[in-house]
Design a protein around this motif. Structure first.
Motif, PDB file in Angstrom:
ATOM      1  N   GLY B  60      10.508 -15.727  12.184  1.00  0.00           N
ATOM      2  CA  GLY B  60      10.870 -16.803  13.021  1.00  0.00           C
ATOM      3  C   GLY B  60      10.917 -18.113  12.204  1.00  0.00           C
ATOM      4  O   GLY B  60      10.912 -18.116  11.069  1.00  0.00           O
ATOM      5  N   LYS B  61      11.372 -19.405  13.101  1.00  0.00           N
ATOM      6  CA  LYS B  61      11.320 -20.608  12.427  1.00  0.00           C
ATOM      7  C   LYS B  61      10.636 -21.669  13.056  1.00  0.00           C
ATOM      8  O   LYS B  61      10.649 -21.627  14.462  1.00  0.00           O
ATOM      9  CB  LYS B  61      12.975 -21.053  12.329  1.00  0.00           C
ATOM     10  N   VAL B  62       9.810 -22.357  12.441  1.00  0.00           N
ATOM     11  CA  VAL B  62       8.872 -23.326  13.285  1.00  0.00           C
ATOM     12  C   VAL B  62       9.007 -24.700  12.470  1.00  0.00           C
ATOM     13  O   VAL B  62       8.875 -24.682  11.252  1.00  0.00           O
ATOM     14  CB  VAL B  62       7.427 -22.881  13.383  1.00  0.00           C
ATOM     15  N   VAL B  63       9.700 -25.656  13.203  1.00  0.00           N
ATOM     16  CA  VAL B  63       9.865 -26.934  12.502  1.00  0.00           C
ATOM     17  C   VAL B  63       8.850 -28.046  13.398  1.00  0.00           C
ATOM     18  O   VAL B  63       9.064 -28.094  14.622  1.00  0.00           O
ATOM     19  CB  VAL B  63      11.148 -27.409  12.254  1.00  0.00           C
ATOM     20  N   ILE B  64       8.095 -28.761  12.895  1.00  0.00           N
ATOM     21  CA  ILE B  64       7.343 -29.745  13.598  1.00  0.00           C
ATOM     22  C   ILE B  64       7.562 -30.879  12.948  1.00  0.00           C
ATOM     23  O   ILE B  64       7.465 -31.279  11.721  1.00  0.00           O
ATOM     24  CB  ILE B  64       5.857 -29.445  13.474  1.00  0.00           C
ATOM     25  N   ALA B  65       8.202 -32.286  13.701  1.00  0.00           N
ATOM     26  CA  ALA B  65       8.393 -33.284  13.206  1.00  0.00           C
ATOM     27  C   ALA B  65       9.300 -33.317  11.919  1.00  0.00           C
ATOM     28  O   ALA B  65       9.027 -34.003  10.765  1.00  0.00           O
ATOM     29  CB  ALA B  65       7.300 -34.208  12.863  1.00  0.00           C
ATOM     30  N   GLY B  66      10.046 -32.538  11.954  1.00  0.00           N
ATOM     31  CA  GLY B  66      11.184 -32.187  10.847  1.00  0.00           C
ATOM     32  C   GLY B  66      10.730 -31.469   9.688  1.00  0.00           C
ATOM     33  O   GLY B  66      11.398 -31.569   8.534  1.00  0.00           O
ATOM     34  N   ASN B  67       9.527 -30.849   9.611  1.00  0.00           N
ATOM     35  CA  ASN B  67       8.884 -30.262   8.435  1.00  0.00           C
ATOM     36  C   ASN B  67       8.778 -28.872   8.775  1.00  0.00           C
ATOM     37  O   ASN B  67       8.376 -28.417   9.971  1.00  0.00           O
ATOM     38  CB  ASN B  67       7.562 -30.820   8.239  1.00  0.00           C
ATOM     39  N   ASP B  68       9.303 -27.969   7.830  1.00  0.00           N
ATOM     40  CA  ASP B  68       8.971 -26.565   8.312  1.00  0.00           C
ATOM     41  C   ASP B  68       7.942 -26.108   7.927  1.00  0.00           C
ATOM     42  O   ASP B  68       7.047 -26.494   6.889  1.00  0.00           O
ATOM     43  CB  ASP B  68      10.243 -25.933   7.007  1.00  0.00           C
ATOM     44  N   VAL B  69       7.276 -25.337   8.893  1.00  0.00           N
ATOM     45  CA  VAL B  69       5.798 -25.030   8.719  1.00  0.00           C
ATOM     46  C   VAL B  69       5.268 -24.310   7.445  1.00  0.00           C
ATOM     47  O   VAL B  69       4.235 -24.315   7.096  1.00  0.00           O
ATOM     48  CB  VAL B  69       5.475 -24.486  10.073  1.00  0.00           C
ATOM     49  N   ASP B  70       6.247 -23.496   6.800  1.00  0.00           N
ATOM     50  CA  ASP B  70       5.890 -22.660   5.770  1.00  0.00           C
ATOM     51  C   ASP B  70       5.983 -23.603   4.456  1.00  0.00           C
ATOM     52  O   ASP B  70       5.150 -23.395   3.585  1.00  0.00           O
ATOM     53  CB  ASP B  70       6.879 -21.690   5.442  1.00  0.00           C
ATOM     54  N   LYS B  71       6.788 -24.670   4.381  1.00  0.00           N
ATOM     55  CA  LYS B  71       7.280 -25.386   3.455  1.00  0.00           C
ATOM     56  C   LYS B  71       6.261 -26.765   3.286  1.00  0.00           C
ATOM     57  O   LYS B  71       5.938 -27.100   2.139  1.00  0.00           O
ATOM     58  CB  LYS B  71       8.510 -25.583   3.138  1.00  0.00           C
ATOM     59  N   ARG B  72       6.298 -27.246   4.404  1.00  0.00           N
ATOM     60  CA  ARG B  72       5.657 -28.656   4.376  1.00  0.00           C
ATOM     61  C   ARG B  72       4.428 -28.702   5.244  1.00  0.00           C
ATOM     62  O   ARG B  72       4.469 -29.676   6.264  1.00  0.00           O
ATOM     63  CB  ARG B  72       6.820 -29.600   4.612  1.00  0.00           C
ATOM     64  N   ALA B  73       3.517 -27.775   5.144  1.00  0.00           N
ATOM     65  CA  ALA B  73       2.286 -27.864   6.176  1.00  0.00           C
ATOM     66  C   ALA B  73       1.420 -29.002   5.918  1.00  0.00           C
ATOM     67  O   ALA B  73       1.151 -29.652   7.109  1.00  0.00           O
ATOM     68  CB  ALA B  73       1.321 -26.519   5.888  1.00  0.00           C
ATOM     69  N   GLU B  74       1.538 -29.472   4.855  1.00  0.00           N
ATOM     70  CA  GLU B  74       0.591 -30.751   4.605  1.00  0.00           C
ATOM     71  C   GLU B  74       1.186 -31.960   5.474  1.00  0.00           C
ATOM     72  O   GLU B  74       0.453 -32.786   5.894  1.00  0.00           O
ATOM     73  CB  GLU B  74       0.628 -31.017   3.183  1.00  0.00           C
ATOM     74  N   ALA B  75       2.637 -32.056   5.361  1.00  0.00           N
ATOM     75  CA  ALA B  75       3.041 -33.277   6.125  1.00  0.00           C
ATOM     76  C   ALA B  75       2.833 -32.813   7.600  1.00  0.00           C
ATOM     77  O   ALA B  75       2.768 -34.062   8.349  1.00  0.00           O
ATOM     78  CB  ALA B  75       4.581 -33.170   5.545  1.00  0.00           C
ATOM     79  N   ILE B  76       2.783 -31.756   8.134  1.00  0.00           N
ATOM     80  CA  ILE B  76       2.644 -31.578   9.629  1.00  0.00           C
ATOM     81  C   ILE B  76       1.212 -32.078   9.668  1.00  0.00           C
ATOM     82  O   ILE B  76       1.010 -32.764  10.622  1.00  0.00           O
ATOM     83  CB  ILE B  76       2.937 -29.954   9.831  1.00  0.00           C
ATOM     84  N   ARG B  77       0.295 -31.700   9.041  1.00  0.00           N
ATOM     85  CA  ARG B  77      -1.305 -31.866   9.582  1.00  0.00           C
ATOM     86  C   ARG B  77      -1.358 -33.516   9.361  1.00  0.00           C
ATOM     87  O   ARG B  77      -2.407 -33.946   9.972  1.00  0.00           O
ATOM     88  CB  ARG B  77      -2.024 -31.314   8.362  1.00  0.00           C
ATOM     89  N   LYS B  78      -0.411 -34.072   8.572  1.00  0.00           N
ATOM     90  CA  LYS B  78      -0.726 -35.597   8.753  1.00  0.00           C
ATOM     91  C   LYS B  78      -0.275 -36.285  10.041  1.00  0.00           C
ATOM     92  O   LYS B  78      -0.700 -37.192  10.524  1.00  0.00           O
ATOM     93  CB  LYS B  78       0.010 -36.563   7.746  1.00  0.00           C
ATOM     94  N   VAL B  79       0.678 -35.550  10.714  1.00  0.00           N
ATOM     95  CA  VAL B  79       1.153 -36.160  12.226  1.00  0.00           C
ATOM     96  C   VAL B  79       0.908 -35.452  13.220  1.00  0.00           C
ATOM     97  O   VAL B  79       1.033 -35.979  14.438  1.00  0.00           O
ATOM     98  CB  VAL B  79       2.745 -36.298  12.185  1.00  0.00           C
ATOM     99  N   ILE B  80      -0.035 -34.448  13.263  1.00  0.00           N
ATOM    100  CA  ILE B  80      -0.576 -33.853  14.361  1.00  0.00           C
ATOM    101  C   ILE B  80      -2.124 -33.890  14.702  1.00  0.00           C
ATOM    102  O   ILE B  80      -2.730 -34.271  13.748  1.00  0.00           O
ATOM    103  CB  ILE B  80      -0.244 -32.208  14.416  1.00  0.00           C
ATOM    104  N   GLY B  81      -2.497 -34.141  15.735  1.00  0.00           N
ATOM    105  CA  GLY B  81      -3.727 -34.240  16.390  1.00  0.00           C
ATOM    106  C   GLY B  81      -4.169 -32.747  17.027  1.00  0.00           C
ATOM    107  O   GLY B  81      -3.013 -32.115  17.843  1.00  0.00           O
ATOM    108  N   VAL B  82      -5.198 -32.324  16.888  1.00  0.00           N
ATOM    109  CA  VAL B  82      -5.427 -30.795  17.761  1.00  0.00           C
ATOM    110  C   VAL B  82      -6.731 -30.988  18.213  1.00  0.00           C
ATOM    111  O   VAL B  82      -7.722 -31.230  17.694  1.00  0.00           O
ATOM    112  CB  VAL B  82      -5.598 -29.684  16.400  1.00  0.00           C
ATOM    113  N   GLN B  83      -6.763 -30.570  19.549  1.00  0.00           N
ATOM    114  CA  GLN B  83      -7.946 -30.486  20.045  1.00  0.00           C
ATOM    115  C   GLN B  83      -8.266 -28.827  20.516  1.00  0.00           C
ATOM    116  O   GLN B  83      -7.374 -28.312  21.384  1.00  0.00           O
ATOM    117  CB  GLN B  83      -8.264 -31.079  21.383  1.00  0.00           C
ATOM    118  N   SER B  84      -9.315 -28.198  20.155  1.00  0.00           N
ATOM    119  CA  SER B  84      -9.004 -26.708  20.295  1.00  0.00           C
ATOM    120  C   SER B  84      -9.845 -26.225  21.663  1.00  0.00           C
ATOM    121  O   SER B  84     -10.666 -27.361  22.242  1.00  0.00           O
ATOM    122  CB  SER B  84      -9.838 -25.968  18.995  1.00  0.00           C
ATOM    123  N   GLN B  85      -9.779 -25.173  22.060  1.00  0.00           N
ATOM    124  CA  GLN B  85     -10.288 -24.678  23.271  1.00  0.00           C
ATOM    125  C   GLN B  85     -11.891 -24.964  23.336  1.00  0.00           C
ATOM    126  O   GLN B  85     -12.420 -25.341  24.316  1.00  0.00           O
ATOM    127  CB  GLN B  85     -10.103 -23.181  23.470  1.00  0.00           C
TER     128      GLN B  85
END
Lengths: 257, 341
Positions: B60-85
């Motif tokens: 499948g395909k996952v794009v977060i803020a313009g970044n493909d999750v497979d290719k640019r995970a590092e860029a994604i980590r900079k723009v997301i915040g996560v609160q886990s369960q």
């Protein structure tokens, strides 16, 4: 470089955690201190058997062994911290940040080495009060602490690998506990090869603890300082480190992925 | 509005062969408050793990803020915040130190970080206890600290996995308020999973309901409730030796009543949907009476997200939530009448 600053921040965090759990720190030092005081009293007359290097007190002989024993058993607890990070979700919380992946492991290892270094210094001070001396002086003390810390680092790898693999603190403690005594007693940590039965002497000559102990002893005893002993210790510890840290890295990569 | 999350045909198969996510597609717009709902084991947490770069997708395909999750995970980590369960904070560090560490891991530092931490601690009402060890905080305070630490680096997109589970109503209301504020005032996109339908209804602009790894419904809370199209009537039947046979007869009898829609058999009893419950209930009671089916209770309510969920998944969100659900009934002013026999 994010690997340097990330490692630094994680190291500082781990130090704060250590200092804020003084009971843990106290108990991990209690065992070597008991060894230092009791063994050196109990076995003080063993040197009269003539099996020990001439003109050396038992305290002088055994202190390097107790230093290594502490580095060894303290390193074997390292895996419990990674189990804690895994199971609490802290590792995942770090992994969703851009933190350098290697820094997570490196921060842990630097902390372990530092802790072993501090504990060794405390043991050395206590031993000094009891009459122990390092013949090669300040440089020898530093080198001895480096050897012990490096040795601890190599064994941390085993503990971390077990922790990553089993995700169970009990298993880490269990395996660590089982390994400590046979390896310690079947080495030259507390008794020279001459005093052992042949089979044990054979085991001892391959025991990595013996290599490290002999190196530290070379630095501390007045007679024979030989660069070869030091070098072989580094080679043996280095080989162990490559295997254990390699396994840790492999398992860590699997977790991170 | 541009899309900040695009998911196409996401599939996640675990190494043991379990298909946790079976081809879901959805997108989240920039600035949206997005709800991602589903029963336990539906694939919510797995999806979040893929979206937050913790888990590699199978296809499948996952794009977060313009970044493909497979290719640019590092860029994604900079723009997301996560609160886990599970609330994840370092119990040995103070509230402030927890926040600072999170900032450092994001490459922040200096006065800017200090100011940001101060601002966030005050936003979540923890300024007074910032210097105390987080291990001494109450459950609600820990959750708030966890939330605040997910915000240190001013993420554009915030993933919240059940942020209020296990909290008392007061703490929950406080969290709702912060979340609304973050979304409305700072334009942060929020991706929320929750097991509280009331929470989803109150906060989310758009909802996705997934079940068994697939999307089963989507839309605004209003449109989803409208789709239910009718009031829900929930009845329980007398237990006994022939309980399941009775249930089958009851279903048949209900099917013959004009105006009765979808019949759903759930752990909470039988639920049917009807345009005007007040008029249909007497019909149901009469029909049951003549068929010798004994009712133990019957109640009705205007549709809630619980009904949407039930209709699409055939399950209440969680059995232990039933109690909370009956309170919801009362809040909506629905009557709980004893059955006429």
């Amino acid at each position: 470089m994010s690997i340097v600053s990330d490692t630094y921040h994680l190291f500082i965090r781990a130090l704060k955690k250590l200092v804020r759990n003084p009971i843990l720190l106290f108990f991990s030092l209690l065992q070597p201190i008991i060894f230092l005081v009791l063994f050196t009293q109990l076995f003080s007359r063993f040197v009269e058997t003539g099996l020990f290097p001439a003109g050396v007190t038992y305290l002088e002989y055994a202190t390097p062994g107790i230093l290594l024993q502490n580095g060894f058993s303290s390193a074997l607890q390292s895996g419990t911290s990674i189990v804690d990070e895994l199971n609490s979700g802290m590792l995942e919380k770090m992994l969703v940040t851009p933190v350098n992946r290697s820094a997570i492991l490196l921060g842990r290892l630097v902390t372990d080495a530092f802790r072993v270094g501090v504990q060794s210094s405390i043991i050395l001070i206590l031993a000094y009060i009891l009459g122990f001396n390092v013949a090669t002086g300040a440089g020898g003390i530093v080198l001895a602490i480096i050897i012990v810390a490096f040795f601890g680092l190599a064994w941390s790898g085993i503990s971390l690998a077990i922790g990553l693999r089993t995700r169970s603190a009990e298993t880490v403690f269990g395996i660590g506990g089982v390994l400590t005594f046979p390896l310690l007693f079947m080495s030259t940590a507390l008794v020279p090869v001459k005093a052992m039965p042949t089979w044990m002497a054979d085991v001892s000559s391959f025991n990595p603890i013996s290599f490290a102990v002999n190196a530290v002893r070379d630095l501390s005893l007045p007679s024979a300082f030989s660069g070869a002993t030091i070098a072989s210790a580094f080679v043996v510890i280095g080989a162990i480190a490559i295997v254990t840290l390699g396994a840790t890295l492999y398992l860590f990569r699997k977790v991170v992925k | 509005m541009p899309e900040i999350v695009t998911v196409e045909d996401l599939v996640e198969v675990y190494s043991d062969g379990t298909k946790a996510v079976n081809g879901i597609s959805f997108s989240v717009n920039d600035g949206e408050f997005f709800g991602f709902l589903g029963p336990n084991g539906a694939g919510k947490s797995t999806t979040i793990k893929v979206l937050t770069t913790l888990l590699k997708k199978t296809s499948g395909k996952v794009v977060i803020a313009g970044n493909d999750v497979d290719k640019r995970a590092e860029a994604i980590r900079k723009v997301i915040g996560v609160q886990s369960q599970d609330t994840v904070i370092d119990q040995d560090l103070t509230g402030e130190e927890n926040m600072m560490l999170q900032g450092h891991l994001h490459g922040m530092g200096g006065e800017a970080l200090k100011a940001r931490v101060k601002e966030l601690l005050s936003l979540v009402g923890l300024s007074d206890v910032a210097g105390r060890r987080a291990g001494h905080y109450s459950g609600g305070m820990k959750k708030r600290l966890d939330l605040a630490s997910a915000l240190v680096h001013s993420p554009k997109l915030l993933f919240l996995d059940e942020p209020t589970t296990g909290l008392d109503p007061q703490s929950r209301a406080a969290i709702w308020e912060y979340l609304s504020k973050l979304n409305k005032e700072q334009g942060i996109t929020i991706f929320l999973t929750t097991q509280y339908m009331e929470e989803a209804d109150k906060l989310c602009q758009r909802l996705f309901i997934i079940d068994k790894g697939q999307v089963v419904a989507s839309g605004t809370p209003e449109s989803l409730k409208r789709e239910v199209g009718a009031d829900s009537i929930t009845m329980t039947l007398e237990d006994g030796a022939a309980a399941s046979e009775t249930k089958d007869r009851a279903k048949q009898a209900l099917g013959g009543i004009p105006g009765v829609g979808n019949i759903i058999d759930s752990d909470g009893g039988l639920t049917v949907y009807a345009k005007n419950a007040g008029l249909i209930i007497p019909d149901i009671v009469r029909t049951f009476d003549s068929n010798k089916i004994r009712l133990t209770s019957v109640s009705f309510a205007s549709p809630t997200l619980d009904d949407v969920f039930l209709q699409h998944t055939g399950r209440r969100i969680r059995p232990e939530e039933l109690e909370a659900k009956s309170q919801t009934f009362q809040r909506f002013g629905a009557a709980r009448r004893p059955a006429r026999q």
